[in-house]
Every structure is written in C-alpha cells, then in structure tokens.
Motif scaffolding. Structure first.
Motif, PDB file in Angstrom:
ATOM      1  N   LEU A  54       0.827  -1.206   0.000  1.00  0.00           N
ATOM      2  CA  LEU A  54       0.000   0.000   0.000  1.00  0.00           C
ATOM      3  C   LEU A  54       0.863   1.259   0.000  1.00  0.00           C
ATOM      4  CD1 LEU A  54      -2.774  -0.980   2.577  1.00  0.00           C
ATOM      5  CD2 LEU A  54      -2.942  -0.984   0.084  1.00  0.00           C
ATOM      6  N   GLU A  55       2.017   1.185   0.630  1.00  0.00           N
ATOM      7  CA  GLU A  55       2.898   2.349   0.690  1.00  0.00           C
ATOM      8  C   GLU A  55       3.699   2.564  -0.589  1.00  0.00           C
ATOM      9  OE1 GLU A  55       4.134   3.044   5.324  1.00  0.00           O
ATOM     10  OE2 GLU A  55       5.180   1.452   4.235  1.00  0.00           O
ATOM     11  N   SER A  56       3.771   1.556  -1.445  1.00  0.00           N
ATOM     12  CA  SER A  56       4.673   1.643  -2.592  1.00  0.00           C
ATOM     13  C   SER A  56       3.972   1.765  -3.942  1.00  0.00           C
ATOM     14  CB  SER A  56       5.602   0.421  -2.625  1.00  0.00           C
ATOM     15  OG  SER A  56       4.853  -0.778  -2.769  1.00  0.00           O
ATOM     16  N   VAL A  57       2.682   1.446  -4.028  1.00  0.00           N
ATOM     17  CA  VAL A  57       2.015   1.513  -5.332  1.00  0.00           C
ATOM     18  C   VAL A  57       1.877   2.969  -5.765  1.00  0.00           C
ATOM     19  CG1 VAL A  57       0.734  -0.628  -5.021  1.00  0.00           C
ATOM     20  CG2 VAL A  57      -0.277   1.528  -4.256  1.00  0.00           C
ATOM     21  N   PRO A  58       1.914   3.238  -7.071  1.00  0.00           N
ATOM     22  CA  PRO A  58       1.744   4.611  -7.554  1.00  0.00           C
ATOM     23  C   PRO A  58       0.365   5.146  -7.171  1.00  0.00           C
ATOM     24  CG  PRO A  58       2.592   3.191  -9.284  1.00  0.00           C
ATOM     25  CD  PRO A  58       2.191   2.290  -8.162  1.00  0.00           C
ATOM     26  N   VAL A  59       0.294   6.431  -6.848  1.00  0.00           N
ATOM     27  CA  VAL A  59      -0.966   7.023  -6.429  1.00  0.00           C
ATOM     28  C   VAL A  59      -1.468   8.102  -7.374  1.00  0.00           C
ATOM     29  CG1 VAL A  59      -0.587   6.552  -3.982  1.00  0.00           C
ATOM     30  CG2 VAL A  59       0.206   8.710  -4.963  1.00  0.00           C
ATOM     31  N   VAL A  60      -0.712   8.401  -8.425  1.00  0.00           N
ATOM     32  CA  VAL A  60      -1.178   9.398  -9.379  1.00  0.00           C
ATOM     33  C   VAL A  60      -2.292   8.765 -10.197  1.00  0.00           C
ATOM     34  CG1 VAL A  60      -0.569  10.869 -11.320  1.00  0.00           C
ATOM     35  CG2 VAL A  60       1.063  10.502  -9.463  1.00  0.00           C
ATOM     36  N   GLY A  61      -3.521   9.239  -9.992  1.00  0.00           N
ATOM     37  CA  GLY A  61      -4.660   8.658 -10.670  1.00  0.00           C
ATOM     38  C   GLY A  61      -4.603   8.866 -12.171  1.00  0.00           C
ATOM     39  N   PRO A  62      -5.170   7.940 -12.945  1.00  0.00           N
ATOM     40  CA  PRO A  62      -5.156   8.058 -14.403  1.00  0.00           C
ATOM     41  C   PRO A  62      -5.941   9.249 -14.903  1.00  0.00           C
ATOM     42  CG  PRO A  62      -6.626   6.286 -13.680  1.00  0.00           C
ATOM     43  CD  PRO A  62      -5.873   6.741 -12.470  1.00  0.00           C
ATOM     44  N   GLU A  63      -6.827   9.813 -14.071  1.00  0.00           N
ATOM     45  CA  GLU A  63      -7.644  10.936 -14.525  1.00  0.00           C
ATOM     46  C   GLU A  63      -6.811  12.184 -14.819  1.00  0.00           C
ATOM     47  OE1 GLU A  63     -11.585  10.224 -14.473  1.00  0.00           O
ATOM     48  OE2 GLU A  63     -10.066   8.760 -15.018  1.00  0.00           O
ATOM     49  N   VAL A  64      -5.633  12.305 -14.210  1.00  0.00           N
ATOM     50  CA  VAL A  64      -4.796  13.481 -14.446  1.00  0.00           C
ATOM     51  C   VAL A  64      -4.333  13.539 -15.891  1.00  0.00           C
ATOM     52  CG1 VAL A  64      -2.639  14.629 -13.808  1.00  0.00           C
ATOM     53  CG2 VAL A  64      -4.062  13.601 -12.035  1.00  0.00           C
ATOM     54  N   ALA A  65      -4.131  12.373 -16.493  1.00  0.00           N
ATOM     55  CA  ALA A  65      -3.635  12.320 -17.870  1.00  0.00           C
ATOM     56  C   ALA A  65      -4.757  12.446 -18.901  1.00  0.00           C
ATOM     57  CB  ALA A  65      -2.880  11.014 -18.084  1.00  0.00           C
TER      58      ALA A  65
END
Length: 433
Positions: free
Chosen positions: A209-220
């Motif tokens: 949980l601490e290491s997975v990317p958190v930048v949501g795809p909606e930003v792109a």
C-alpha cells in the motif's frame, strides 16, 4: 512536507475477515487511540475471547455488532511516515453488494479478501466483476486466515492461480494484481512479515500500500470540470481592509468546481458544454491564491476571457477533446434499488453537477457473474448488473466510462424518495471475458 494520499477499498465475501484486517491495519500502524483499544479489549473479554477482536474497531453500528457482519461502508483515515490513506471498508454480505459500488467508485486500489479454507466463491467473482466494471486500476488478492490451513504454500498457489485466470478474463493486467497471504487475526504479513511464510518473498500488505503509484489516471485525461457555482462577490465583500477595490470585485466572475479530469492552466482553450461556446482560461484561483495549474481532484475557481452565460450544471472541457453531447445514453447499470427496475421508469439522473429527468428503457441484457457472459433480462433486481438505454430530458456532455471515470458515470435517483437506485457506467460492455 505533504505526503501522498491513497484511496483504497476492501471487498470480499462475508466472514472473510475484512473488518478484522482493517482493524489490524489501524492497530499495528498505531492509528487507534488508547481509549478505543481499551474499549475493544473490554468488549473482547466480555465475549470470552483471549485476544482482542479488532473488527470492533470498524464495525461501529450496533446492528453490525449484533449480527457480526459489516452493513455500511465505513471510511477510515490513517497515515504512516510514507503515505496517507483513505480506506473504505465495504460489506461482504450479498445483500449489501451495492455498497461495494459506493466504496470502490473512487478507489485507486481494492483489497479483495478470500478465506484460505474456501478459496474463490461466487461473491468473490461478483466483487471482482464490480471492481473491473468500475475500472479500479489495481487489486490486492489477500488470502486471509492462512494460519487455519497451516500456512500451506500449495493452498496459496492454487487460489492465486484460479484468481489470476479470473482477473485476466475481467481485463486486469498481470502486473495490476498482487497476491499476499495474510492472517488478519494474528497479523501475519499485514504490517509485519510473518515468520511462518518463509516461502513468500513478496511485500506485506502495508508495504504494498505504501509503494504503489498514487497518481490517478484521470490526471492524464482531457480537462473536464463541471461548474458547481458561479462566484460574483457582493458589495459587502469589499468592506474588509485587505479586500481589493470594489471596482475589481465588481468585475470578478469566476466558475467554481472540482477538476474531474485532466489539468487546467491559464491560457488553455476551453469549451463550455452543452452550449459549445469556446473561450480561454485567464486565471485559476483558490482561497490561498492563484495557481499555475490544477489537476484532477483540485477544487478551484476559473476565470475566462469572455463573458459567457454559464450556470451550475454546465461543464468546462478542453477544446479539441470535447465529450459527446447527447440525450440518449447506452450504459451499464449496477442496480441498487430494493424494488426491481420497471422498464419505462421515469427517474432523475445526476451527472456531475447537473440533475435531469430521464426515462429508462427495458434491459437489453444482464451479466451472469458466474460465467461472465450476457443473458437475456426483462428487469433488473437488487445487485444485478445490466445493459440499458437512458433517454434524458436535457443534453449532457458525457465520456465513455473506460476513457474518463468521472464524466462517464452517473446516478439514478427515485424522485419520490430521493433514494439512489442505480449507478450507471456509460458505454461499459457487459461481456468482460
């Protein structure tokens, strides 16, 4: 220094131990107050338990404690030195599958629990299907209660292989699924690595949980912002000593809302839908001052170069990447109402910040969650997932849900009661295999 925020949800069949797992996460990350721990310890002693029942940290409703099941979606907030978390603990009982839709709708990751003794069951398949339809990008298969099967590696591999085949049939990439053997009751591989699973070389649940990317795809994605409120300051706003001159306030017209997808910057060309008028962004304002840019999830006030008639319910979008404006929507419905869908039903549809009357056509098909294929349907019952056509009174700017989650989804509301009876996913196919 600000930390990343991860939104995730739990799912799985009843009695798989979701509430205990959440309680273990909170307990082992020291996110629980001392008086809460003492209350749980007293309640556990009263129940004749030798160890604390950590599920009591989550199942807060009296009805939940009496029945021993989670009923409502329980949102929990905790943090570690690495990251902050918003966790939605969803019910496992089939009657409350609709609550899983609520909890997973904004999640960037879902923790799907299975009981190591029972493996993949029908409710596991149903929840996995819901997660796939909602386009949750990452899934953790948490094989719980491994202490009750003697920490057997072969049991883990068998369950992981079966779920891997299911996940691929639902469209999940292999690298989007992480399998972790855990025991929520004793804490194996939840926060601390278990000495009983030397054969397991992957991360603990918290490490993942601490290491997975958190930048949501909606930003792109292309810029989308439903207008929530038009800001025109009143004359009284100019009375404070640090306020701009009244002439400047008088000319101020801003359009407030939350960026649903993409990024907006001063100078960007935008179009106002459904009218279709094009203009340019001049300022991106917040209560703390102007911004050079604002991405998905940020609440802002946008000022435009042209004086256009804009009101609540309109949508600002990137010029050249506009969504479809339509009064007829083909969609997949997750039916949440206690009463079956009546073909031709007149309901209210909430999309972004706009609510409009609609008529729902007869279901074209229903998803069989066991075979993951379409079957004929005359109506939709509670927890059914079906394909329908919705006709709206007002034209709406909509995206395919597979392209933009925020503007590709909607809710159906029963006008007399105000209850939400369905969650709609625009253009999502039923046959996922």
């Amino acid at each position: 220094m600000s930390k990343d925020l991860l939104r995730f949800a739990t799912a799985g069949s009843v009695d798989d131990g979701k509430s205990t797992l959440v309680g273990r996460l909170l307990y082992d990350t020291k996110s629980v107050l001392a008086d809460q721990i003492e209350a749980v310890q007293r309640a556990s002693v009263d129940k004749g338990l030798s160890t604390p029942d950590l599920s009591l940290l989550v199942d807060g409703l009296r009805a939940e404690r009496e029945q021993g099941i989670t009923i409502d979606v329980a949102y929990r907030y905790f943090s570690t030195p690495t990251r902050e978390f918003v966790l939605a603990d969803t019910p496992g009982h089939v009657q409350y599958t609709r609550n899983t839709v609520t909890g997973a709708s904004t999640a960037e990751l879902a923790v799907l629990l299975v009981d190591a003794r029972h493996g993949i069951v029908e409710q596991t398949r149903r929840h996995a299907t819901v997660l796939a339809l909602l386009r949750v990008p990452r899934v953790v298969l948490a094989i719980n209660k491994i202490d009750l099967v003697g920490y057997d590696e072969e049991t883990l591999q068998t369950i992981a292989k079966e779920f891997g085949a299911l996940a691929r049939s639902l469209g999940f990439a292999d690298d989007a699924v992480q399998t972790i053997p855990v025991s929520a009751l004793v804490g194996d591989n939840v926060v601390d690595r278990s000495p009983h699973t030397s054969w397991y070389e992957g991360p603990t649940l918290l490490e993942h949980l601490e290491s997975v990317p958190v930048v949501g795809p909606e930003v792109a994605k292309p810029f989308r912002m439903p207008v929530q409120y038009v800001i025109r300051p009143r004359r009284a706003d100019a009375r404070s000593a640090d306020a701009p001159r009244w002439g400047e306030l008088h000319d101020y017209r801003g359009y407030a809302g939350q960026v649903a997808a993409g990024v907006v910057r001063p100078g960007d060309a935008v179009t106002v839908l459904p009218e279709g008028r094009a203009t340019t962004v001049t300022h991106v304002d917040t209560a703390d001052g102007p911004l050079d840019s604002a991405g998905a999830g940020r609440s802002v006030t946008i000022r435009l170069a042209d004086d256009i008639d804009i009101s609540r319910g309109d949508m600002l979008v990137a010029t050249g990447s506009e969504p479809t404006v339509t009064t007829e929507i083909a969609a997949t419905l997750c039916w949440l109402g206690d009463r079956p869908l009546r073909p031709g039903a007149r309901l209210l549809l909430k999309h972004g910040t706009r609510t409009t009357p609609v008529m729902v056509g007869a279901p074209e098909a229903r998803l069989d969650t066991e075979t993951l294929t379409e079957v004929p349907a005359e109506t939709l019952e509670l927890n059914d997932i079906g394909r329908v056509t919705v006709r709206t009174a007002d034209a709406l700017p909509v995206d395919e849900y597979a392209d933009v989650r925020a503007t590709g989804s909607f809710l159906l509301i029963d006008p007399p009661s105000g209850n939400t009876v369905a969650a709609g996913l625009i253009g999502t196919p039923l046959a996922l295999s």
